[in-house]
Design an enzyme around this catalytic site. Structure first.
Site, PDB file in Angstrom:
ATOM      1  N   HIS A   1     -79.298  17.487  -9.571  1.00 43.55           N
ATOM      2  CA  HIS A   1     -79.506  18.490  -8.519  1.00 43.55           C
ATOM      3  C   HIS A   1     -78.248  18.499  -7.660  1.00 43.55           C
ATOM      4  O   HIS A   1     -77.616  17.442  -7.466  1.00 43.55           O
ATOM      5  CB  HIS A   1     -80.634  18.118  -7.561  1.00 43.55           C
ATOM      6  CG  HIS A   1     -81.983  17.903  -8.163  1.00 43.55           C
ATOM      7  ND1 HIS A   1     -82.375  16.719  -8.724  1.00 43.55           N
ATOM      8  CD2 HIS A   1     -83.058  18.716  -8.238  1.00 43.55           C
ATOM      9  CE1 HIS A   1     -83.639  16.812  -9.129  1.00 43.55           C
ATOM     10  NE2 HIS A   1     -84.078  18.021  -8.855  1.00 43.55           N
TER      11      HIS A   1
ATOM     12  N   ASP B   1     -78.093  15.634  -5.371  1.00 48.34           N
ATOM     13  CA  ASP B   1     -77.959  14.282  -5.935  1.00 48.34           C
ATOM     14  C   ASP B   1     -76.521  13.793  -5.832  1.00 48.34           C
ATOM     15  O   ASP B   1     -76.276  12.593  -5.702  1.00 48.34           O
ATOM     16  CB  ASP B   1     -78.346  14.239  -7.419  1.00 48.34           C
ATOM     17  CG  ASP B   1     -79.783  14.602  -7.666  1.00 48.34           C
ATOM     18  OD1 ASP B   1     -80.614  14.364  -6.786  1.00 48.34           O
ATOM     19  OD2 ASP B   1     -80.071  15.135  -8.762  1.00 48.34           O
TER      20      ASP B   1
HETATM   21  C1  XUL Z   1     -90.217  16.570 -10.225  1.00 52.30           C
HETATM   22  C2  XUL Z   1     -89.289  16.861 -11.322  1.00 52.30           C
HETATM   23  C3  XUL Z   1     -87.936  17.305 -10.923  1.00 52.30           C
HETATM   24  C4  XUL Z   1     -87.338  18.323 -11.820  1.00 52.30           C
HETATM   25  C5  XUL Z   1     -86.010  18.869 -11.357  1.00 52.30           C
HETATM   26  O1  XUL Z   1     -91.472  16.129 -10.632  1.00 52.30           O
HETATM   27  O2  XUL Z   1     -89.619  16.698 -12.475  1.00 52.30           O
HETATM   28  O3  XUL Z   1     -87.121  16.177 -10.866  1.00 52.30           O
HETATM   29  O4  XUL Z   1     -87.161  17.840 -13.117  1.00 52.30           O
HETATM   30  O5  XUL Z   1     -86.062  19.362 -10.065  1.00 52.30           O
END
Ligand code: XUL
Ligand code: CO
Length: 448
Positions: free
Chosen positions: A103, A106
């Site tokens: 993300h 992150d």
């Molecule tokens: C949350 C989840 C996230 C997504 C990306 O449960 O799976 O980490 O994969 O935002």
């Protein structure tokens, strides 16, 4: 901090085979082993996620961090971000994982404004490009975190305040561009806060329309910048919201179809989200395959006694063999892959635990691939399915499907005694035994 963080592992993890007694070797994962004409690594395209492995300190709702992640608390946030990225690429390389996912938040410190955050992200993207070139590890998908900051407490695209929609749009636009720069073949949207905690303060009609508009804007921007990757939506029924709109594969597929978005988005299916929705992971993958929306996989598992998203590393070949069988029959997962959206238990505080976790995950998906390939090669399940539906290719079945018969025509045939169906066994136990036959037959470790 020394230049290396994972000093307990000095060489890339190697294949030791099923009988190896060294816990830091692979027992089944052989990236170059050819299975059904393709290398394992091309079948599975595995990736490590940044958030659980490098951004999370081991906190839970009752306790502070337990994991050794010194970059999280460094006073100079950009220095911390750089130390984190160095450790992450060191880990990817030593593990031998070809992909990673992250993300925007992150890797990049928030700063004091969006402009500052964007500058941080751009600088760290430059760094990531350098690491990618030097290591050969590349991005499987990027995504924007539009759920952690308090501004998103009532949703991102579905927020009652259009300014929050605008903020999320800014983040997604920029992260889509970052993903393109890094050569990512996919971009993921997970709507953790797109849902509600109570209907007393929620207008379902408005929120649905807002979400559809947001998804259209992302498609427009993708085409405008020439991003050739795929857009993926990740279904999840709840947590953090009591109810999330992207509940499961079928719900998301229906939403896309209703809003003119079919063909623009595929699904990123996560095993633990499937079980939270009351489905098997196999069901979610099979639904996506049947409806042409299979995109990528978030590999993990839940706990059979806990009702939440425990995000444990996959360790059951049995659970993964049939989803992989569906994927093989569908022609594969590429350009998607298997992202380990999984985290350590917070007591797993040894630096090497991150290797043990990913070794187990890679071995499990590799072994499940071998089982799935065995099921494909034996062809018994496929032959059974073909035989079960064969009459639909006969005269009556074709006439019904092609629209040649009305309800009245069918009534006339039944009343005349020309139709007299005889129940046939579904054979579930016989079929389950076929699956076990492949599980037990494939590359069994030598006895004793
Ligand atoms: C949350 C989840 C996230 C997504 C990306 O449960 O799976 O980490 O994969 O935002
Ligand atoms: Co996920």
């Amino acid at each position: 901090m020394t230049s290396e963080f994972f000093t307990g592992v000095t060489e890339p993890i190697r294949y030791g085979g099923p009988d190896s007694t060294d816990p830091l070797t692979f027992k089944a994962w052989q990236p170059n082993r050819v299975v059904l004409g393709k290398r394992m690594v091309e079948h599975l395209r595995p990736g490590v996620c940044f958030w659980h492995s490098f951004t999370w300190a081991g906190t839970d709702m009752f306790g502070t961090g337990t994991l050794d992640r010194p970059w999280i608390t460094m006073a100079d946030e950009m220095a911390g971000a750089r130390a984190k990225m160095a450790a992450a690429f060191e880990f990817f390389t030593k593990l031998g994982a070809p992909y990673y996912c992250f993300h925007d938040r992150d890797v990049a410190p928030e700063g004091t404004s969006f402009a500052e955050f964007r500058d941080h992200l751009d600088a760290l993207t430059d760094d990531a490009l350098g690491y990618q070139e030097r290591t050969g590890v590349t991005l499987l998908w990027g995504t924007a975190n539009v759920f952690t900051h308090p501004r998103y407490q009532a949703g991102a695209a579905t927020n009652p305040d259009p300014e929050v929609f605008a903020y999320a749009a800014a983040q997604v636009k920029h992260m889509l561009e970052v993903t393109k720069r890094l050569g990512g073949p996919n971009y993921v949207l997970w709507g953790g806060r797109e849902g509600y905690d109570t209907l007393l303060n929620t207008d379902l009609r408005r929120e649905g329309a807002q979400l559809a508009r947001f998804l259209h804007l992302v498609v427009e921007h993708k085409h405008k910048i020439g991003f050739k990757g795929r857009l993926l939506i990740e279904p999840k029924p709840m947590e953090p919201a009591k109810h999330q709109y992207d509940y499961d594969s079928a719900t998301v597929h229906g939403f896309l179809a209703r809003n003119g978005l079919e063909g623009e988005y595929q699904l990123n299916i996560e095993a633990n989200h499937a079980t939270l929705a009351g489905h098997s992971f196999h069901h979610e993958v099979a639904y996506a395959v049947a409806n042409g929306v299979l995109g990528s996989i978030d590999a993990n598992r839940g706990d059979p006694q806990n009702g939440w998203d425990t995000d444990q590393f996959p360790n059951s070949v049995e659970d993964l063999a049939l989803p992989l069988y569906e994927i093989l029959r569908a022609g594969g997962i590429a350009p998607g892959g298997f992202n380990f959206d999984a985290k350590l238990r917070r007591q797993s505080s040894d630096r090497n635990d991150l290797f043990h976790a990913h070794i187990g995950g890679l071995d499990t998906i590799a072994q499940a691939l071998l089982v799935a390939a065995d099921l494909v090669e034996r062809g018994e399940l496929a032959a059974n399915l073909d035989a079960r539906y064969a009459s639909w290719d006969g005269a009556l079945g074709k006439a019904i499907l092609e629209g040649g018969l009305s309800l009245a025509d069918l009534e006339a045939r039944v009343a005349a005694g020309a139709v007299n169906p005889v129940p046939v066994s579904g054979g579930q136990e016989r079929l389950e035994n076929l699956v076990n036959k492949s599980i037990w037959a494939v590359d069994r470790p030598a006895a004793g």
